[in-house]
Design an enzyme around this catalytic site. Structure first.
Site, PDB file in Angstrom:
ATOM      1  N   ASP A 113       0.859  -1.173   0.000  1.00 10.71           N
ATOM      2  CA  ASP A 113       0.000   0.000   0.000  1.00 10.71           C
ATOM      3  C   ASP A 113       0.902   1.231   0.000  1.00 10.71           C
ATOM      4  O   ASP A 113       2.072   1.159   0.379  1.00 10.71           O
ATOM      5  CB  ASP A 113      -0.904  -0.027   1.235  1.00 10.71           C
ATOM      6  CG  ASP A 113      -1.872   1.135   1.277  1.00 10.71           C
ATOM      7  OD1 ASP A 113      -2.318   1.557   0.194  1.00 10.71           O
ATOM      8  OD2 ASP A 113      -2.160   1.628   2.372  1.00 10.71           O
ATOM      9  N   LYS A 114       0.368   2.367  -0.435  1.00 11.12           N
ATOM     10  CA  LYS A 114       1.210   3.567  -0.524  1.00 11.12           C
ATOM     11  C   LYS A 114       1.120   4.415   0.746  1.00 11.12           C
ATOM     12  O   LYS A 114       2.075   4.513   1.514  1.00 11.12           O
ATOM     13  CB  LYS A 114       0.827   4.411  -1.746  1.00 11.12           C
ATOM     14  CG  LYS A 114       1.750   5.626  -1.952  1.00 11.12           C
ATOM     15  CD  LYS A 114       1.351   6.446  -3.148  1.00 11.12           C
ATOM     16  CE  LYS A 114       0.127   7.309  -2.847  1.00 11.12           C
ATOM     17  NZ  LYS A 114       0.430   8.395  -1.880  1.00 11.12           N
ATOM     18  N   THR A 115      -0.029   5.020   0.963  1.00 11.35           N
ATOM     19  CA  THR A 115      -0.176   5.953   2.073  1.00 11.35           C
ATOM     20  C   THR A 115      -0.120   5.209   3.399  1.00 11.35           C
ATOM     21  O   THR A 115      -0.879   4.276   3.637  1.00 11.35           O
ATOM     22  CB  THR A 115      -1.505   6.710   1.962  1.00 11.35           C
ATOM     23  OG1 THR A 115      -1.577   7.328   0.674  1.00 11.35           O
ATOM     24  CG2 THR A 115      -1.612   7.760   3.038  1.00 11.35           C
TER      25      THR A 115
END
Length: 1251
Positions: free
Chosen positions: A492-494
């Protein structure tokens, strides 16, 4: 014959097959049966004749137990059901159908009164057939002629019905009636009693085999050895019981902490309320949420008021969320879109209070309390399903376990050969039948080591302890071995790759349909009352908890940048008004402004208040599927209402009037997102007078969120975490693919991917935009190349590569219309943007379909489905949502991923080493016993005990202590025990053991035959050894057989004291140690062997003990181990054999089996490498070789010749030979006709068109 009978039985049952949970994840086939007394009597007779073994077999095989004791019957009358899951594990269950007496048959209905006359006051009783499986109740449905899961109000109920039919509560009689079906509303985790756990543990096949072995050894007079094994088995059982019961107690305490609370419910009218325990709740009850909140005991749909809820138990987010009531169409003029919309707890999660979540505070109308309709109770709730997934986890099958079972079957076959050999020899010697059977069965206990399961789990237990010390906790220890095979990680990024917090970078307002220059300060007086600033200050779901702003971090940062103040009314203030008092926002410091006359302003109110305030009257919460949120506000002193919209720029632009969107909108958006900024678009609309306050809470959000005016863009900056770049670089060097899966925009995700190193600087990003079919046109994929970065045909010397990027919508279109193209994109795809939670789960499943071992790393928010579905899920959340993930890291960055993979590789290699060592141990002992059986001899009780405890157990449990190597390497551990490399390793060691044992046995036998009545030591000129036992030196006795003595009757009966036994004891004991030294692996997956001090100490101590007693015998030890004195020349010969055996064992394993350069020279296909200019991301990682002559020649890496086993490797090989891959820029690919049922295309394949 058995197979034909089984096929006939299956054909007979297939005609009456039915399904339970059809189309769902827990889909099962079901067959009906009735007990057959004739078959049951035959089974009981077989159980008596087999001594109860048949009953154990039926206990382990539910399918056989039903088939052999029952006859097929229709489901409508069956009393026994046989169920089988339709997944790849095909698990069988046997359940008994029971009958429920109730005054009705509809669980969601009410009691039906008997129509026989007024004298019958009690309702008529109906019989409802049901069965319970894994805490889920299934009822017989006459309409569908099958069993259906008992559901609540979460299926097939429209939003209008929730408000009109279920918002006033249930009468007491209806509530009592429904309790007959739904039972108590509690998630009950029963802690099994110790006797029950003991019986369940002891009936395990492993312990049954150990009991059989102990009884057999006792019959053979091996009392000490049998007692030691029995003691270790009891210790293992007690440890297992303690661990299992402790887990049950912990889960019970966690669940029961908030299992029972007191709550108020409506009884038919809003005036009639009753306070009851939460265990009495049933679907349809309407509960009152108190102002100070409560712990939710069920899943309930909010039908009145709003709530601030802490859902950390479910999502892992510590940020409270706001829940609003379900939308209700206006009375008299129903909104068709809302009235026909069915209620779904997942789709309407912003209006649903879930079990286990905590309501912090409520907002309500005066005289109309906050109400929620109970829709699910007990194990049907979200929390109940989570607990069920822990109590009844899905079986996890690893290739190591499958291969181990096959290898054990091979050992059983080898034991059968040994039994036949033993019976033949014993029959020739004229031994008794009982003695022959005991010796033959003893071969089985030798060949199949009883301690194998415990030894195999040692490495996993040690790895789990090391992970716990590093802040990584596991709820599924068996997944640690799986982590060693991971070759792709989804991030995942955030909150995972980047920091949780966002900082406001700047804004781009729109004036006169043109973008203004970037502004980094928005709290200016000139913007104080602009719609842009009001949108930033109102379009959020923030609230104040204990005086502090609480909500989404993005909303908090955006609101704080405005410099405004948020004020919420207290419960006392709300009670003074007929309507809910809205949340108010206003500038912290505002200058008095002239009040201009307007028909839309109330001058009296404005003059009295003398300030500018905006009230938030209604909220349409953020939806990840819609990618937007909106609010309806009213400025103090104005009559008209205003709507403000915030969301993804692409979504907001589609909802705005075209004339309000600047012509360079997409260009400006691309410039900012390409810089790694997170861009949010704002829009505004002045609502029509007909949309009044009273209609806001019943209007559909689509009515408000249309014809908006675009206000501008807000840019938020999200920094990478410190550990992101080095960790991704380490994974890349180790040949592990890294993929970004985010809900952010495409350009932002690509920018972060380049910044973090997921996409190399010289790589080209190809965006695949898939459009679903419309207007008679087939589905189409448009290919576009990013402006920066080279093309795949340029810069041939810089090793460029290409990476695909696509959005969630494109992924769904490809999944539905391009089933053949999607695997190619998965092979080279690196960025997946705008992915909804369910799309993340689908992506993990599709990656697994092409044979990747997938790990998922997320912060727990919206990633729970993917975390559970992946082979290895790592949650960075420290909250209770980590229960849904197999692994949870206390460190909030991705540095835990390589650590987990290192531990997984070390544990996997340890499992392989231990299994090979235990297999060799059993075969070495098997060969030793067969040699002794040829002279009617055997090993002694103390000899067995010394070998199994002092050598084998100490070596196994210390061998597993080696920690992982400090860095990841591109090489991955083997995943199969049946690969040619490992089979050659085991086969080579077996041949060495057989050769040296045969040599030692023949030498000893020749020496014993040549003694001619002279003591062994006398014939070897050892008469000077004063400590040698008299019976050994005395002439007139055979060297191989000691004289009879009263205390030596047992040894004489088994013929243990002989020269052959003594020689094989010393040689085989050293063979165990040499195999242990050969099989313990160091680099590249574990620390070198010299760092494992305990293992070296145990091995060297055992070597010292054996060699000391060989070269300098001690009379007391000779008596204990039932050995004879070996002549000095034979001692020296044995010493040479031991040294040669050790040297050859190490040479075979280290210089031949583990010599990768040697294998590369033997594998001709390895000489052809990829052209650097043709490398895709996955090809860079796996270095897929080109085929030569249509075959893969390297069975060392490929696993046995032919094409590689992994589907993604075969696909990469095909793409290397495809001249049209990757698609050229500005091309498009149209979907071909659908496939037929046979799998063949009914027309042409997808066509790529150059534009």
């Amino acid at each position: 014959m058995e197979r034909a009978e089984e096929e006939r039985w299956r054909e007979k049952c297939r005609a009456d097959v039915r399904f339970v949970n059809r189309g769902e994840e827990e889909e099962m086939e079901v067959w009906g049966f009735e007990p057959c007394w004739c078959l049951l009597c035959l089974v009981l007779l077989g159980a008596l004749l087999s001594g109860g073994l048949l009953l154990l077999l039926l206990l382990w095989l539910p399918e056989r137990s039903v088939r052999w004791t029952c006859r097929p019957a229709p489901l409508a009358s069956a009393s026994v059901l046989l169920l089988r899951t339709t997944d790849e594990w095909a698990t069988w269950f046997r359940v008994r159908v029971r009958t429920l007496q109730a005054p009705g048959w509809d669980p969601l209905g009410g009691p039906c009164q008997c129509a026989e006359g007024p004298e019958h006051k009690s309702p008529h009783k109906h019989q409802t057939r049901f069965f319970r499986l894994q805490s889920v109740l299934y009822l017989w449905s006459p309409g569908v002629q099958g069993f259906t899961r008992l559901s609540g109000l979460d299926c097939g109920l429209s939003l209008r019905d929730v408000h009109t039919q279920h918002s006033t509560g249930l009468s007491r009689s209806t509530q009592q009636y429904r309790r007959l079906f739904y039972g108590a509303n509690q998630i009950e985790v029963k802690v099994p009693s110790i006797p029950k756990l003991l019986v369940k543990e002891v009936l395990n096949p492993f312990y049954i085999f150990q009991v059989f072995s102990v009884l057999l050894w006792s019959l053979d007079d091996y009392y000490y050895y049998a007692s030691a094994i029995l003691f270790m088995s009891l210790l293992s059982v007690c440890t297992s019981l303690y661990t299992v019961r402790k887990q049950y107690v912990l889960l019970h305490d966690m669940v029961s902490a908030h299992n029972v609370v007191r709550c108020s419910v409506f009884r038919g009218t809003e005036e009639d309320t009753e306070e009851i325990l939460s265990t009495d709740l049933v679907p349809g009850d309407v509960i009152v949420i108190p102002p100070n909140g409560m712990m939710m005991p069920c899943d309930a749909a909010l039908v009145g008021g709003t709530c601030i809820v802490n859902e950390s138990m479910l999502t892992g987010e510590s940020v409270p969320v706001m829940k609003t009531q379900l939308p209700l169409p206006p009375r008299g003029q129903p909104d068709a879109a809302v009235s026909e919309l069915l209620y779904d707890p997942e789709e309407h999660r912003r209006h649903t209070l879930f079990c286990g979540t905590e309501v912090i505070q409520t907002r309500y109308y005066s005289g109309e309390r906050v109400r929620a309709v109970v829709v699910r109770t007990g194990f049907s709730t979200v929390k109940g399903r989570l607990v069920r997934s822990i109590l009844f986890p899905r079986p996890s099958e690893f290739q190591l376990h499958r291969d181990a079972a096959r290898f054990l079957l091979g050992l059983v076959g080898l034991a059968t050969v040994g039994m036949a050999y033993s019976l033949t020899l014993s029959a020739r010697q004229g031994e008794s039948l009982g003695r022959m059977l005991v010796e033959a069965l003893d071969i089985v206990t030798i060949t199949v080591p009883p301690a194998l399961p415990a030894a195999m789990t040692a490495g996993v237990v040690y790895a789990q302890q090391r992970l716990r010390g590093g802040g990584i906790f596991s709820t599924s220890p068996q997944r640690i071995n799986t982590a060693g095979q991971v070759n792709l990680v989804c991030f995942d990024k955030t909150g995972t790759l980047t920091e949780d917090g966002l900082d406001l970078w700047g804004v781009r307002r729109i004036q006169d349909n043109r973008f203004c220059p970037p502004e980094h300060q928005v709290a200016a007086e000139s913007l104080e009352r602009s719609h842009f600033l009001v949108a930033m200050a109102t379009c959020h779901s923030l609230t104040r908890i204990e005086g502090r702003l609480s909500g989404d971090p993005l909303d908090v940062k955006m609101f704080e940048a405005t410099g405004w103040v948020l004020e919420e009314p207290s419960p006392e203030e709300t009670a003074l008004h007929d309507l809910m008092t809205p949340t108010v926002v206003r500038p912290a410091k505002q200058a008095p402004a002239e009040t201009q006359a307007s028909e839309e302003r109330d001058l009296d109110i404005a003059a009295v208040m003398g300030c500018y305030e905006v009230g938030i009257l209604a909220q349409f919460p953020f939806s990840s599927s819609l990618q937007r949120m909106s609010v309806v506000t009213r400025v103090l002193g104005e009559r008209r209402l205003h709507a403000y919209l915030k969301g993804a720029p692409e979504t907001v632009a589609r909802l705005c009037r075209p004339e309000s969107v600047p012509c360079d909108f997409w260009e400006v958006l691309e410039n900012h997102t390409a810089g790694g900024l997170r861009v949010i678009a704002l829009a505004h609309r002045c609502l029509e007078p007909r949309l009044s306050w009273h209609r806001l809470h019943s209007v559909n959000r689509e009515v408000v969120e249309c014809d908006m005016e675009l206000l501008g863009l807000v840019m938020m900056q999200n920094q990478l975490k410190v550990q992101t770049v080095p960790v991704l670089s380490e994974l890349h060097r180790a040949g592990i693919r890294c993929v970004m899966v985010t809900g952010d925009s495409m350009l932002t995700a690509v920018s972060v991917a380049r910044e973090s190193g997921l996409v190399p600087p010289q790589a080209q990003v190809i965006v695949a935009e898939a459009v679903p079919p419309r207007d008679g046109q087939p589905a189409t994929v448009h290919w576009s190349y990013s402006q920066e970065g080279p093309t795949p045909d340029s810069q041939a010397g810089a090793e460029p590569s290409y990476h695909f990027a696509l959005t969630g919508r494109s992924f769904c279109t490809l999944l539905e219309h391009f089933p053949d193209l999607l695997p190619k994109l998965l092979l080279c795809g690196t960025v997946f943007a705008r992915m909804a939670p369910e799309q993340k789960t689908q992506l993990v499943e599709e990656l697994q379909q092409v044979d990747y071992f997938v790990a998922m790393c997320g912060d727990g928010a919206n990633d729970c489905g993917a975390l559970k579905r992946a082979h290895v899920g790592v949650s960075l959340s420290q909250l209770e949502a980590s229960v849904a993930s197999p692994f949870t890291s206390r460190t909030p960055d991705i540095s835990c991923v390589p650590r987990l993979i290192r531990e997984g590789r070390a544990a996997l290699v340890t499992s392989f080493c231990v299994f090979k060592f235990m297999a060799l141990y059993s075969i070495i002992q098997y060969l030793c016993v067969l040699h002794l059986y040829s002279i009617l001899s055997n090993m002694g009780d103390a000899q067995y005990l010394f070998v199994d405890v002092a050598i084998i157990m100490s070596a196994v449990f210390t061998m597993s202590l080696s920690p992982p190597w400090r860095e990841l390497v591109p090489q991955r551990p083997p995943s199969s025990l049946l690969s040619p490399q490992l089979l050659l390793s085991v086969g080579g060691q077996i041949l060495l053991a057989l050769a040296f044992q045969t040599s030692a046995f023949l030498l000893a036998h020749t020496q014993a035959s040549a003694a001619n009545g002279t003591g062994a030591c006398d014939s070897a000129h050892n008469s000077s050894s004063d400590w040698t036992p008299g019976w050994v030196r005395a002439p007139g006795h055979n060297a191989s057989v000691p004289p009879l003595a009263e205390e030596e009757e047992e040894a004489e009966s088994h013929n243990i004291r002989n020269l052959e036994n003594s020689c094989l004891f010393f040689l085989s004991g050293c063979q165990y140690l040499s195999v242990a030294l050969a099989y313990i692996k160091g680099r590249p997956f574990r620390q070198p062997v010299y760092t494992n001090y305990l293992f070296l100490g145990c091995v060297l101590s055992a070597y010292a003990f054996l060699l000391f007693n060989l070269l300098h015998p001690v009379p007391a030890l000779l008596d204990v181990f039932q050995l004879v004195c070996i002549p000095v020349p034979l001692r020296l010969t044995l010493l040479a054999l031991i040294a040669a055996n050790l040297l050859l064992a190490l040479t075979v394993e280290s210089l031949i089996i583990d010599c990768n350069p040697l294998w590369r020279r033997l594998c001709s296909s390895q000489k052809q490498c990829l052209s650097p200019t043709d490398r895709a991301p996955q090809m860079e990682m796996d270095r897929v070789p080109l085929p030569r002559g249509g075959r893969w020649r390297c069975f060392h890496s490929g696993g046995g010749g032919g094409a590689p086993h992994a589907r993604y490797q075969r696909l990469a090989q095909e793409l290397l030979l495809d001249p049209d891959w990757p698609p050229p820029p500005s091309a498009s690919t149209k979907a071909g006709p659908p496939r037929s049922h046979s799998g063949a295309l009914q027309g042409r394949a997808p066509q790529t068109t150059h534009l």
